[in-house]
Design an enzyme around this catalytic site. Structure first.
Site, short mmCIF file in Angstrom:
data_model
loop_
_atom_site.label_atom_id
_atom_site.label_comp_id
_atom_site.label_asym_id
_atom_site.label_seq_id
_atom_site.Cartn_x
_atom_site.Cartn_y
_atom_site.Cartn_z
N HIS A 90 11.09 15.86 -14.67
CA HIS A 90 10.87 16.74 -15.83
C HIS A 90 12.19 17.30 -16.32
O HIS A 90 13.19 17.35 -15.59
CB HIS A 90 9.91 17.89 -15.47
N CYS A 91 12.19 17.73 -17.58
CA CYS A 91 13.32 18.48 -18.15
C CYS A 91 12.75 19.80 -18.66
O CYS A 91 11.84 20.36 -18.03
CB CYS A 91 14.04 17.67 -19.24
N TRP A 92 13.26 20.31 -19.77
CA TRP A 92 12.76 21.61 -20.27
C TRP A 92 11.36 21.49 -20.85
O TRP A 92 10.46 22.24 -20.53
CB TRP A 92 13.73 22.19 -21.29
N TYR A 119 9.48 21.87 -17.73
CA TYR A 119 9.55 23.16 -17.05
C TYR A 119 8.83 24.24 -17.85
O TYR A 119 8.28 25.18 -17.27
CB TYR A 119 11.01 23.55 -16.83
#
Length: 337
Positions: A90-92, A119
């Site tokens: 995952h990223c933001w 996130y």
């Protein structure tokens, strides 16, 4: 590439990789996540500037130029962290950084899952988890009553325990940081709290009565409100026992550290009491504990009157272990309440 939601990611027994920058990760992250930044802090800053000046395509081109040379190292790290060739990324917000990282993982023949919403979706999950209503039983009592030890004994018995001070790395009072590691940032405290709450079943949860702040961290409003409106188990130990407990817990710390903590209470203690604490520490006696107990007992009485919590039972004894036995004997009554 398979897409999963955050609940699935947290329940899966596979490594979670956070590809945000190290600065984003430090501010807050999924506690069990590994950080493999696609872009570091400086690279992310440069791409952001390019995006604002030239638009998304130009920023994307710059991003590839900056991180392309690192792809081989990133792929190796992803492979090393994977378990049975599986991992979640995952990223933001589940955008381009996740997409690129998942492609790199697939090039290494890994079975990769992309966490939808990134996130940001995890933080939403934390808020929703924290806001759920639960049945708390709140251990309350004056300073030195052994409430933390009681929580430990109850947890050893297999009961559900929420130790907020353990999560906060702080014992609550101005002396609470002594002997503890640095406190986490607020966001990480909330993340760990939510994940702990998520482990509980629909059964009573034992927790210590707390002020709104634990050191520099604040208890989320939804939890604090529940603590102040739920059932209180009042713990009472004789003052001389409490004095001995505080002596055992704090007297071994350096005198200058104890006094530095006491100075934070100067406005409330007054100059004379603070000087008496200093003199007691210099003389090597324990009068300073009695001075502080007087202060904290008054403070606790004010807190008790202010919130007027419902006391469902009172347990008196000469030690936390004795009180623990009384609580265990009382527990069957909960099922009928």
């Amino acid at each position: 590439m398979k897409h999963i939601d955050i609940s699935q990611a947290l329940n899966n027994q596979i490594p979670i990789v956070d590809v945000r920058s190290e600065g984003e990760f430090a501010k807050g992250h999924i506690p069990q996540a590994h950080n493999i930044p696609l872009m570091n802090n400086e690279e992310r800053k440069l791409v952001g500037i390019e995006y604002r000046k030239q638009g998304s395509q130009s920023a994307l081109n710059l991003g590839y130029k900056l991180v392309g040379p690192k792809f081989a190292k990133i792929k190796k790290k992803l492979k090393d962290i994977s378990h049975d060739n599986k991992l979640a990324i995952h990223c933001w917000r589940g955008g381009k950084r996740s997409e690129i990282s998942c492609q790199l993982a697939e090039e290494m023949q890994l079975e990769v899952q992309c966490i939808q919403g990134g996130y940001r979706s995890y933080r939403r999950w934390c808020r929703e988890t924290t806001q759920k209503q639960r049945k708390f039983y709140v251990l309350s009592g004056a300073t030195g009553s052994g409430k933390t030890q009681l929580l430990y004994l109850l947890e050893q018995q297999g009961l559900q325990v929420l130790d907020l001070e353990k999560l906060a790395h702080h014992k609550g009072s101005v002396f609470g940081g002594l002997g503890n590691p640095p406190q986490p940032l607020q966001e990480m405290f909330e993340n760990r709290l939510a994940q702990k709450l998520n482990t509980f079943k629909n059964e009573p949860i034992f927790v210590e009565n707390e002020s709104r702040m634990i050191g520099k961290l604040f208890i989320p409003e939804c939890i604090f409100t529940q603590l102040k409106s739920h059932n209180v188990l009042y713990i009472e130990l004789p003052r001389e026992i409490r004095q001995k407990r505080i002596r055992k817990e704090y007297a071994h710390f350096a005198k200058q550290d104890i006094y530095a903590c006491a100075q934070k209470l100067q406005k409330r203690l007054g100059g004379l009491r603070l000087q008496n604490i200093k003199r007691s520490l210099e003389l090597g006696n324990y009068d300073w504990i009695d001075i502080l107990l007087d202060y904290y007992d008054r403070s606790y009485a004010h807190h008790k009157q202010k919130y007027n919590q419902r006391i469902v039972n009172k347990f008196c004894g000469d030690s936390p272990r004795q009180i623990y036995g009384k609580i265990i004997n009382w527990l069957p009554q909960i099922a009928h309440s």
